[in-house]
Write a protein that holds these residues in place. Structure first.
Motif, PDB file in Angstrom:
ATOM      1  N   ASP A  31       0.832  -1.199   0.000  1.00 38.07           N
ATOM      2  CA  ASP A  31       0.000   0.000   0.000  1.00 38.07           C
ATOM      3  C   ASP A  31       0.867   1.250   0.000  1.00 38.07           C
ATOM      4  O   ASP A  31       0.574   2.233  -0.704  1.00 38.07           O
ATOM      5  CB  ASP A  31      -0.925   0.008   1.217  1.00 38.07           C
ATOM      6  N   ALA A  32       1.913   1.245   0.800  1.00 43.13           N
ATOM      7  CA  ALA A  32       2.809   2.395   0.852  1.00 43.13           C
ATOM      8  C   ALA A  32       3.462   2.629  -0.499  1.00 43.13           C
ATOM      9  O   ALA A  32       3.592   3.767  -0.955  1.00 43.13           O
ATOM     10  CB  ALA A  32       3.870   2.189   1.930  1.00 43.13           C
ATOM     11  N   ALA A  33       3.870   1.550  -1.169  1.00 46.89           N
ATOM     12  CA  ALA A  33       4.482   1.673  -2.491  1.00 46.89           C
ATOM     13  C   ALA A  33       3.480   2.195  -3.505  1.00 46.89           C
ATOM     14  O   ALA A  33       3.813   3.050  -4.345  1.00 46.89           O
ATOM     15  CB  ALA A  33       5.044   0.322  -2.934  1.00 46.89           C
ATOM     16  N   ASP A  34       2.246   1.694  -3.446  1.00 49.00           N
ATOM     17  CA  ASP A  34       1.217   2.141  -4.384  1.00 49.00           C
ATOM     18  C   ASP A  34       0.856   3.605  -4.154  1.00 49.00           C
ATOM     19  O   ASP A  34       0.637   4.372  -5.103  1.00 49.00           O
ATOM     20  CB  ASP A  34      -0.038   1.276  -4.259  1.00 49.00           C
ATOM     21  N   LEU A  35       0.807   4.011  -2.894  1.00 47.15           N
ATOM     22  CA  LEU A  35       0.505   5.403  -2.596  1.00 47.15           C
ATOM     23  C   LEU A  35       1.622   6.313  -3.104  1.00 47.15           C
ATOM     24  O   LEU A  35       1.359   7.364  -3.706  1.00 47.15           O
ATOM     25  CB  LEU A  35       0.318   5.580  -1.091  1.00 47.15           C
ATOM     26  N   ALA A  36       2.853   5.900  -2.909  1.00 46.66           N
ATOM     27  CA  ALA A  36       3.977   6.677  -3.420  1.00 46.66           C
ATOM     28  C   ALA A  36       3.934   6.767  -4.939  1.00 46.66           C
ATOM     29  O   ALA A  36       4.228   7.821  -5.519  1.00 46.66           O
ATOM     30  CB  ALA A  36       5.296   6.052  -2.963  1.00 46.66           C
ATOM     31  N   SER A  37       3.557   5.669  -5.600  1.00 46.11           N
ATOM     32  CA  SER A  37       3.455   5.677  -7.060  1.00 46.11           C
ATOM     33  C   SER A  37       2.356   6.611  -7.536  1.00 46.11           C
ATOM     34  O   SER A  37       2.509   7.316  -8.542  1.00 46.11           O
ATOM     35  CB  SER A  37       3.180   4.255  -7.572  1.00 46.11           C
ATOM     36  N   ALA A  38       1.232   6.647  -6.808  1.00 42.47           N
ATOM     37  CA  ALA A  38       0.136   7.545  -7.178  1.00 42.47           C
ATOM     38  C   ALA A  38       0.563   9.004  -7.038  1.00 42.47           C
ATOM     39  O   ALA A  38       0.249   9.838  -7.898  1.00 42.47           O
ATOM     40  CB  ALA A  38      -1.084   7.260  -6.311  1.00 42.47           C
ATOM     41  N   VAL A  39       1.278   9.320  -5.967  1.00 48.22           N
ATOM     42  CA  VAL A  39       1.772  10.685  -5.780  1.00 48.22           C
ATOM     43  C   VAL A  39       2.732  11.057  -6.903  1.00 48.22           C
ATOM     44  O   VAL A  39       2.656  12.156  -7.475  1.00 48.22           O
ATOM     45  CB  VAL A  39       2.459  10.817  -4.411  1.00 48.22           C
ATOM     46  N   THR A  40       3.637  10.139  -7.252  1.00 42.73           N
ATOM     47  CA  THR A  40       4.582  10.381  -8.346  1.00 42.73           C
ATOM     48  C   THR A  40       3.841  10.621  -9.657  1.00 42.73           C
ATOM     49  O   THR A  40       4.194  11.522 -10.425  1.00 42.73           O
ATOM     50  CB  THR A  40       5.540   9.194  -8.496  1.00 42.73           C
ATOM     51  N   ALA A  41       2.807   9.812  -9.910  1.00 39.85           N
ATOM     52  CA  ALA A  41       2.042   9.951 -11.145  1.00 39.85           C
ATOM     53  C   ALA A  41       1.360  11.305 -11.233  1.00 39.85           C
ATOM     54  O   ALA A  41       1.372  11.958 -12.287  1.00 39.85           O
ATOM     55  CB  ALA A  41       1.009   8.824 -11.248  1.00 39.85           C
ATOM     56  N   LEU A  42       0.764  11.771 -10.141  1.00 38.66           N
ATOM     57  CA  LEU A  42       0.106  13.077 -10.136  1.00 38.66           C
ATOM     58  C   LEU A  42       1.102  14.198 -10.369  1.00 38.66           C
ATOM     59  O   LEU A  42       0.853  15.118 -11.154  1.00 38.66           O
ATOM     60  CB  LEU A  42      -0.632  13.289  -8.816  1.00 38.66           C
ATOM     61  N   ARG A  43       2.230  14.119  -9.685  1.00 37.27           N
ATOM     62  CA  ARG A  43       3.225  15.181  -9.806  1.00 37.27           C
ATOM     63  C   ARG A  43       3.915  15.185 -11.168  1.00 37.27           C
ATOM     64  O   ARG A  43       4.491  16.208 -11.572  1.00 37.27           O
ATOM     65  CB  ARG A  43       4.255  15.039  -8.686  1.00 37.27           C
ATOM     66  N   ALA A  44       3.880  14.039 -11.862  1.00 37.69           N
ATOM     67  CA  ALA A  44       4.551  13.946 -13.155  1.00 37.69           C
ATOM     68  C   ALA A  44       3.719  14.519 -14.294  1.00 37.69           C
ATOM     69  O   ALA A  44       4.231  14.708 -15.400  1.00 37.69           O
ATOM     70  CB  ALA A  44       4.892  12.485 -13.466  1.00 37.69           C
ATOM     71  N   ILE A  45       2.445  14.798 -14.058  1.00 39.71           N
ATOM     72  CA  ILE A  45       1.593  15.354 -15.108  1.00 39.71           C
ATOM     73  C   ILE A  45       1.894  16.843 -15.261  1.00 39.71           C
ATOM     74  O   ILE A  45       1.727  17.618 -14.319  1.00 39.71           O
ATOM     75  CB  ILE A  45       0.105  15.164 -14.776  1.00 39.71           C
ATOM     76  N   SER A  46       2.342  17.234 -16.440  1.00 42.12           N
ATOM     77  CA  SER A  46       2.516  18.668 -16.730  1.00 42.12           C
ATOM     78  C   SER A  46       1.279  19.207 -17.442  1.00 42.12           C
ATOM     79  O   SER A  46       0.705  20.213 -17.030  1.00 42.12           O
ATOM     80  CB  SER A  46       3.774  18.906 -17.558  1.00 42.12           C
ATOM     81  N   THR A  47       0.870  18.533 -18.515  1.00 36.99           N
ATOM     82  CA  THR A  47      -0.403  18.845 -19.172  1.00 36.99           C
ATOM     83  C   THR A  47      -1.118  17.543 -19.492  1.00 36.99           C
ATOM     84  O   THR A  47      -0.485  16.503 -19.708  1.00 36.99           O
ATOM     85  CB  THR A  47      -0.219  19.659 -20.466  1.00 36.99           C
ATOM     86  N   LEU A  48      -2.430  17.604 -19.533  1.00 37.04           N
ATOM     87  CA  LEU A  48      -3.262  16.435 -19.821  1.00 37.04           C
ATOM     88  C   LEU A  48      -4.510  16.893 -20.549  1.00 37.04           C
ATOM     89  O   LEU A  48      -5.123  17.896 -20.169  1.00 37.04           O
ATOM     90  CB  LEU A  48      -3.658  15.726 -18.522  1.00 37.04           C
ATOM     91  N   ARG A  49      -4.871  16.163 -21.584  1.00 34.67           N
ATOM     92  CA  ARG A  49      -6.157  16.365 -22.241  1.00 34.67           C
ATOM     93  C   ARG A  49      -6.834  15.008 -22.367  1.00 34.67           C
ATOM     94  O   ARG A  49      -6.193  14.026 -22.734  1.00 34.67           O
ATOM     95  CB  ARG A  49      -5.995  17.006 -23.613  1.00 34.67           C
ATOM     96  N   ALA A  50      -8.117  14.940 -22.040  1.00 27.40           N
ATOM     97  CA  ALA A  50      -8.833  13.663 -22.064  1.00 27.40           C
ATOM     98  C   ALA A  50     -10.318  13.906 -22.277  1.00 27.40           C
ATOM     99  O   ALA A  50     -10.851  14.960 -21.908  1.00 27.40           O
ATOM    100  CB  ALA A  50      -8.619  12.901 -20.762  1.00 27.40           C
ATOM    101  N   ASP A  51     -10.987  12.925 -22.856  1.00 25.63           N
ATOM    102  CA  ASP A  51     -12.447  12.918 -22.876  1.00 25.63           C
ATOM    103  C   ASP A  51     -12.930  12.491 -21.494  1.00 25.63           C
ATOM    104  O   ASP A  51     -12.262  11.718 -20.799  1.00 25.63           O
ATOM    105  CB  ASP A  51     -12.965  11.944 -23.930  1.00 25.63           C
ATOM    106  N   PHE A  52     -14.103  12.987 -21.092  1.00 17.41           N
ATOM    107  CA  PHE A  52     -14.639  12.556 -19.805  1.00 17.41           C
ATOM    108  C   PHE A  52     -16.132  12.325 -19.893  1.00 17.41           C
ATOM    109  O   PHE A  52     -16.835  12.892 -20.743  1.00 17.41           O
ATOM    110  CB  PHE A  52     -14.322  13.568 -18.693  1.00 17.41           C
ATOM    111  N   VAL A  53     -16.609  11.472 -18.985  1.00 16.21           N
ATOM    112  CA  VAL A  53     -18.034  11.256 -18.744  1.00 16.21           C
ATOM    113  C   VAL A  53     -18.262  11.508 -17.265  1.00 16.21           C
ATOM    114  O   VAL A  53     -17.586  10.930 -16.411  1.00 16.21           O
ATOM    115  CB  VAL A  53     -18.477   9.828 -19.114  1.00 16.21           C
ATOM    116  N   GLN A  54     -19.207  12.391 -16.947  1.00 12.41           N
ATOM    117  CA  GLN A  54     -19.529  12.728 -15.561  1.00 12.41           C
ATOM    118  C   GLN A  54     -20.930  12.216 -15.272  1.00 12.41           C
ATOM    119  O   GLN A  54     -21.875  12.502 -16.002  1.00 12.41           O
ATOM    120  CB  GLN A  54     -19.456  14.244 -15.387  1.00 12.41           C
TER     121      GLN A  54
END
Length: 211
Positions: A31-54
């Motif tokens: 869990d600690a490793a996965d949480l660290a990976s999620a934080v890394t993934a968020l911080r690594a995004i500079s720009t993002l474009r995506a389709d979404f459904v809400q």
């Protein structure tokens, strides 16, 4: 009118939960490793474009295109026929209803989107990994047990080698204090695109001044 009411309920739930949260219970090593990976993934995004459904708890849906630029900028451009816009210029999240000419603003830090937009928000300190039943999926829940009025947000990632940090943000769910749930699902994610800052401006329906 149906589109306005439907979107209004969705937007209200989406902006009602905050990410000021308490520290979780100690996690197991994975869990600690996965949480660290999620934080890394968020911080690594500079720009993002995506389709979404809400979607909301009644199954009503609206679609559109999300554009994100860190730090602090995001735009939800809704499909034709939905006279709504959500945009952040880096300091505040603004909800514009062009049908009734209303504009509402919230500080980024008081929005569930703070996990994506607020560089001072430490999801690694405040989030906790939730079981998903799949090695390919990482789910991070963020809540403040002392402030239930802030609601809960859950970020869901899919393991993908080509995504920033090796995890791709695929959806999130916000649950407000009235137990209204909003889910945003992403697809066709594109990263590191050139996104001009004027993408995050909007036409103010209350007058001719462009904000």
């Amino acid at each position: 009118m149906t589109s306005r009411l439907t979107f209004g309920s969705l937007a209200g739930a989406a902006v009602s939960a905050a990410l000021v949260v308490s520290a979780p219970a100690p996690a197991v090593a994975q869990d600690a490793a996965d949480l660290a990976s999620a934080v890394t993934a968020l911080r690594a995004i500079s720009t993002l474009r995506a389709d979404f459904v809400q979607s909301d708890t009644r199954g009503q849906q609206v679609r559109g295109v999300l554009t994100l630029k860190r730090p602090g900028k995001i735009r939800f451009q809704y499909e034709k026929g939905v006279p709504m816009l959500i945009v952040s210029d880096g300091s505040a999240l603004t909800f514009i209803d062009y049908e009734v000419r209303q504009v509402q603003r919230w500080p980024i830090k008081n929005s569930p989107l703070g996990a994506l937009l607020d560089p001072s928000r430490d999801v690694g300190k405040y989030g906790r990994v939730m079981p998903t039943g799949s090695d390919r999926i990482v789910s991070v829940e963020v809540r403040d047990a002392k402030r239930p009025e802030y609601g809960v947000i859950t970020l869901v990632f899919t393991r993908k080698a080509g995504a920033p940090g090796g995890l791709e943000l695929s959806s999130w769910a916000a649950l407000d204090s009235q137990k209204r749930r909003t889910i945003v699902t992403l697809s066709n994610q594109q990263y590191d695109l050139a996104v001009p800052d004027n993408t995050f401006r909007y036409n103010d329906p209350r007058g001719p001044v462009r904000r």
